[in-house]
Design a protein around this motif. Structure first.
Motif, PDB file in Angstrom:
ATOM      1  N   VAL A 154       0.838  -1.206   0.000  1.00  0.00           N
ATOM      2  CA  VAL A 154       0.000   0.000   0.000  1.00  0.00           C
ATOM      3  C   VAL A 154       0.867   1.246   0.000  1.00  0.00           C
ATOM      4  CG1 VAL A 154      -1.667   1.348   1.328  1.00  0.00           C
ATOM      5  CG2 VAL A 154      -2.002  -1.113   1.057  1.00  0.00           C
ATOM      6  N   LYS A 155       1.902   1.238   0.809  1.00  0.00           N
ATOM      7  CA  LYS A 155       2.804   2.391   0.858  1.00  0.00           C
ATOM      8  C   LYS A 155       3.455   2.619  -0.505  1.00  0.00           C
ATOM      9  CE  LYS A 155       6.798   4.280   3.359  1.00  0.00           C
ATOM     10  NZ  LYS A 155       7.784   4.030   4.452  1.00  0.00           N
ATOM     11  N   GLY A 156       3.901   1.528  -1.144  1.00  0.00           N
ATOM     12  CA  GLY A 156       4.509   1.648  -2.467  1.00  0.00           C
ATOM     13  C   GLY A 156       3.523   2.101  -3.512  1.00  0.00           C
ATOM     14  N   THR A 162       1.102  11.593   0.427  1.00  0.00           N
ATOM     15  CA  THR A 162       1.053  11.457   1.882  1.00  0.00           C
ATOM     16  C   THR A 162      -0.111  10.539   2.243  1.00  0.00           C
ATOM     17  OG1 THR A 162       1.944  13.669   2.221  1.00  0.00           O
ATOM     18  CG2 THR A 162       0.766  12.669   4.075  1.00  0.00           C
ATOM     19  N   PRO A 163       0.149   9.459   2.988  1.00  0.00           N
ATOM     20  CA  PRO A 163      -0.929   8.519   3.298  1.00  0.00           C
ATOM     21  C   PRO A 163      -2.036   9.147   4.134  1.00  0.00           C
ATOM     22  CG  PRO A 163       1.222   7.570   3.787  1.00  0.00           C
ATOM     23  CD  PRO A 163       1.440   9.033   3.538  1.00  0.00           C
ATOM     24  N   LYS A 164      -3.272   8.822   3.798  1.00  0.00           N
ATOM     25  CA  LYS A 164      -4.419   9.119   4.644  1.00  0.00           C
ATOM     26  C   LYS A 164      -5.197   7.817   4.719  1.00  0.00           C
ATOM     27  CE  LYS A 164      -7.671  12.583   6.062  1.00  0.00           C
ATOM     28  NZ  LYS A 164      -8.093  13.990   5.928  1.00  0.00           N
ATOM     29  N   HIS A 181      -3.045  -6.263  11.806  1.00  0.00           N
ATOM     30  CA  HIS A 181      -3.147  -4.820  12.026  1.00  0.00           C
ATOM     31  C   HIS A 181      -1.770  -4.242  12.361  1.00  0.00           C
ATOM     32  CE1 HIS A 181      -5.317  -1.186  13.723  1.00  0.00           C
ATOM     33  NE2 HIS A 181      -4.156  -1.089  14.349  1.00  0.00           N
ATOM     34  N   LYS A 182      -1.094  -4.871  13.308  1.00  0.00           N
ATOM     35  CA  LYS A 182       0.229  -4.406  13.727  1.00  0.00           C
ATOM     36  C   LYS A 182       1.224  -4.477  12.571  1.00  0.00           C
ATOM     37  CE  LYS A 182       3.905  -5.383  17.095  1.00  0.00           C
ATOM     38  NZ  LYS A 182       4.310  -6.286  18.227  1.00  0.00           N
ATOM     39  N   GLY A 183       1.181  -5.570  11.819  1.00  0.00           N
ATOM     40  CA  GLY A 183       2.101  -5.734  10.698  1.00  0.00           C
ATOM     41  C   GLY A 183       1.877  -4.697   9.614  1.00  0.00           C
ATOM     42  N   PHE A 184       0.598  -4.408   9.321  1.00  0.00           N
ATOM     43  CA  PHE A 184       0.298  -3.402   8.308  1.00  0.00           C
ATOM     44  C   PHE A 184       0.901  -2.056   8.684  1.00  0.00           C
ATOM     45  CE2 PHE A 184      -2.356   0.116   6.830  1.00  0.00           C
ATOM     46  CZ  PHE A 184      -2.335  -0.084   5.453  1.00  0.00           C
ATOM     47  N   VAL A 317       5.163  -3.290  -6.830  1.00  0.00           N
ATOM     48  CA  VAL A 317       5.942  -2.126  -6.402  1.00  0.00           C
ATOM     49  C   VAL A 317       7.347  -2.583  -6.055  1.00  0.00           C
ATOM     50  CG1 VAL A 317       3.893  -0.946  -5.535  1.00  0.00           C
ATOM     51  CG2 VAL A 317       5.267  -2.328  -3.976  1.00  0.00           C
ATOM     52  N   ASP A 318       8.297  -1.695  -6.176  1.00  0.00           N
ATOM     53  CA  ASP A 318       9.693  -2.021  -5.902  1.00  0.00           C
ATOM     54  C   ASP A 318       9.877  -2.446  -4.449  1.00  0.00           C
ATOM     55  OD1 ASP A 318      10.388  -1.366  -8.484  1.00  0.00           O
ATOM     56  OD2 ASP A 318      11.052   0.674  -7.987  1.00  0.00           O
ATOM     57  N   GLY A 319      10.676  -3.483  -4.267  1.00  0.00           N
ATOM     58  CA  GLY A 319      11.031  -3.924  -2.922  1.00  0.00           C
ATOM     59  C   GLY A 319      10.052  -4.863  -2.261  1.00  0.00           C
ATOM     60  N   VAL A 320       8.967  -5.208  -2.945  1.00  0.00           N
ATOM     61  CA  VAL A 320       7.976  -6.133  -2.368  1.00  0.00           C
ATOM     62  C   VAL A 320       7.779  -7.300  -3.332  1.00  0.00           C
ATOM     63  CG1 VAL A 320       5.663  -6.401  -1.415  1.00  0.00           C
ATOM     64  CG2 VAL A 320       6.808  -4.184  -1.275  1.00  0.00           C
ATOM     65  N   GLU A 321       8.171  -8.488  -2.908  1.00  0.00           N
ATOM     66  CA  GLU A 321       8.020  -9.668  -3.764  1.00  0.00           C
ATOM     67  C   GLU A 321       6.544  -9.935  -4.020  1.00  0.00           C
ATOM     68  OE1 GLU A 321       9.136 -14.452  -3.925  1.00  0.00           O
ATOM     69  OE2 GLU A 321       9.500 -13.285  -2.094  1.00  0.00           O
ATOM     70  N   SER A 322       6.194 -10.250  -5.248  1.00  0.00           N
ATOM     71  CA  SER A 322       4.791 -10.512  -5.569  1.00  0.00           C
ATOM     72  C   SER A 322       4.676 -11.421  -6.784  1.00  0.00           C
ATOM     73  CB  SER A 322       4.046  -9.201  -5.849  1.00  0.00           C
ATOM     74  OG  SER A 322       4.538  -8.573  -7.022  1.00  0.00           O
ATOM     75  N   LYS A 323       3.485 -11.971  -6.957  1.00  0.00           N
ATOM     76  CA  LYS A 323       3.120 -12.747  -8.140  1.00  0.00           C
ATOM     77  C   LYS A 323       1.862 -12.110  -8.731  1.00  0.00           C
ATOM     78  CE  LYS A 323       6.100 -16.206  -7.514  1.00  0.00           C
ATOM     79  NZ  LYS A 323       7.185 -16.562  -8.482  1.00  0.00           N
ATOM     80  N   ASP A 324       1.651 -12.340 -10.039  1.00  0.00           N
ATOM     81  CA  ASP A 324       0.475 -11.748 -10.673  1.00  0.00           C
ATOM     82  C   ASP A 324      -0.760 -12.613 -10.459  1.00  0.00           C
ATOM     83  OD1 ASP A 324       0.649 -13.880 -12.476  1.00  0.00           O
ATOM     84  OD2 ASP A 324       1.534 -12.660 -14.074  1.00  0.00           O
ATOM     85  N   THR A 325      -1.903 -12.131 -10.951  1.00  0.00           N
ATOM     86  CA  THR A 325      -3.161 -12.824 -10.702  1.00  0.00           C
ATOM     87  C   THR A 325      -3.268 -14.153 -11.453  1.00  0.00           C
ATOM     88  OG1 THR A 325      -4.209 -11.447 -12.411  1.00  0.00           O
ATOM     89  CG2 THR A 325      -4.470 -10.750 -10.129  1.00  0.00           C
TER      90      THR A 325
END
Length: 334
Positions: A154-156, A162-164, A181-184, A317-325
């Motif tokens: 989400v941050k990426g 600026t996050p809201k 929640h804590k991890g997010f 996003v850069d720096g976060v490992e992911s796979k596509d749908t």
């Protein structure tokens, strides 16, 4: 009265299926005396799709091992008394092991201890107990790490904005809910009192409750640009409120679950990214552990066994490992 109600609810949710006859070539489903291995499964509810998948996977593996699965569930999310009654029921039925997704990581401890004292192996699935060594082993997602991944994505996705942030939480006091929640927040680089958090609401992971909560939150924070959700039903409810307000292109939505429906919603743009879990792996590992224990007394070597997670998104996003749908659709809830 609550105990009696819980016991009745648990008793009416029994699912028993015999597997192949004990004494097959592998003998994997037999205890030392050649008897059929009976395995208990206690989930938080029997309606949530996550626990339905977990139960189906446990049944499939029990069948493959020639074991018998007895599946019980709480009457609702948070029904600790129902789970206590279910454990007592299963011990009375003579199960060799119990697999449980605890509603309360501490409230269930006495019932678990009583079962273990009678020689029953108890393994937590999906949700760890507190303390962790109250059970013989745990097979679960590292929910703190999954929350961190959601937050980082989400941050990426926000880039230089600026996050809201709005937060659609689960059930107050729930272990999994608290860890996600804590991890997010950790992944976002925020704390509970950060000014970037514009509002929070509990949804119990329910889509309808989430939609109502999101409608209310948007009234207070119409310029929100990021949404944390405890699970994919909550994400779907949040999106419905966002779409109704005409803000679907303005809010980045992150979630956790990895259901096939959730992955499809990522592909459709309902959810920006979701962290996929592997409940089938949890259930299969748990069944295998009980069968091994019944065969020769072997218990899992590790206390906590992380069954893994993976971010699914078509907007990496850069720096976060992911796979596509595409990958997600092939591996959802595997």
């Amino acid at each position: 009265m609550m105990m009696a109600a819980g016991a009745l609810a648990a008793a009416t949710m029994v699912v028993t299926t015999s597997g192949c006859a004990a004494g097959n070539d592998s003998g994997s489903g037999s205890g030392g005396g050649g008897e059929e291995v009976k395995i208990g499964l206690v989930t938080k509810t029997d309606a949530n799709p996550f626990f339905v998948k977990l139960r189906e996977a446990a049944q499939k593996q029990a069948d493959a091992k020639g074991a018998k699965l007895v599946a019980l569930a709480g009457a609702f999310d948070g029904d600790n008394e129902g789970q206590v009654a279910a454990i007592e029921n299963l011990v009375t039925q003579g199960v060799k092991g119990i697999l449980i997704t605890p509603n309360s990581s501490s409230g269930i401890l006495s019932a678990i201890k009583n079962a273990r004292d009678q020689g029953v192996i108890v393994i937590a699935l999906d949700t760890a107990t507190e303390p962790a060594d109250a059970v013989d082993a745990t097979f679960a997602t590292d929910n703190l790490a999954a929350g961190v991944t959601q937050g980082k994505w989400v941050k990426g996705a926000l880039g230089s904005k600026t996050p809201k942030v709005l937060m659609l939480d689960g059930t107050p006091g729930g272990t999994v809910d608290s860890l996600r929640h804590k991890g997010f927040l950790e992944g976002m680089g925020l704390s509970e009192d950060s000014s970037e958090i514009a509002g929070k609401a509990d949804t119990n992971g329910d889509q309808t409750k989430a939609q109502t909560a999101m409608e209310n939150l948007l009234q207070r924070a119409p310029d929100a640009n990021a949404l944390y959700t405890i699970n994919e039903p909550a994400a779907a409810g949040g999106y419905a409120a966002i779409k109704s307000a005409g803000k679907e292109s303005a809010v980045s939505i992150g979630s956790i679950d990895g259901s096939c429906v959730g992955v499809a919603n990522v592909k459709k743009g309902v959810i920006g990214g979701t962290v996929l879990q592997f409940p089938a792996k949890m259930a299969t590992s748990g069944v295998d552990a009980v069968v091994a224990f019944a065969k020769d007394g072997t218990k899992p070597a590790q206390s906590f066994n992380d069954t893994g997670s993976m971010l699914i998104t078509d907007k990496p996003v850069d720096g976060v490992e992911s796979k596509d749908t595409t990958w997600g659709a092939e591996n959802c809830w595997g």
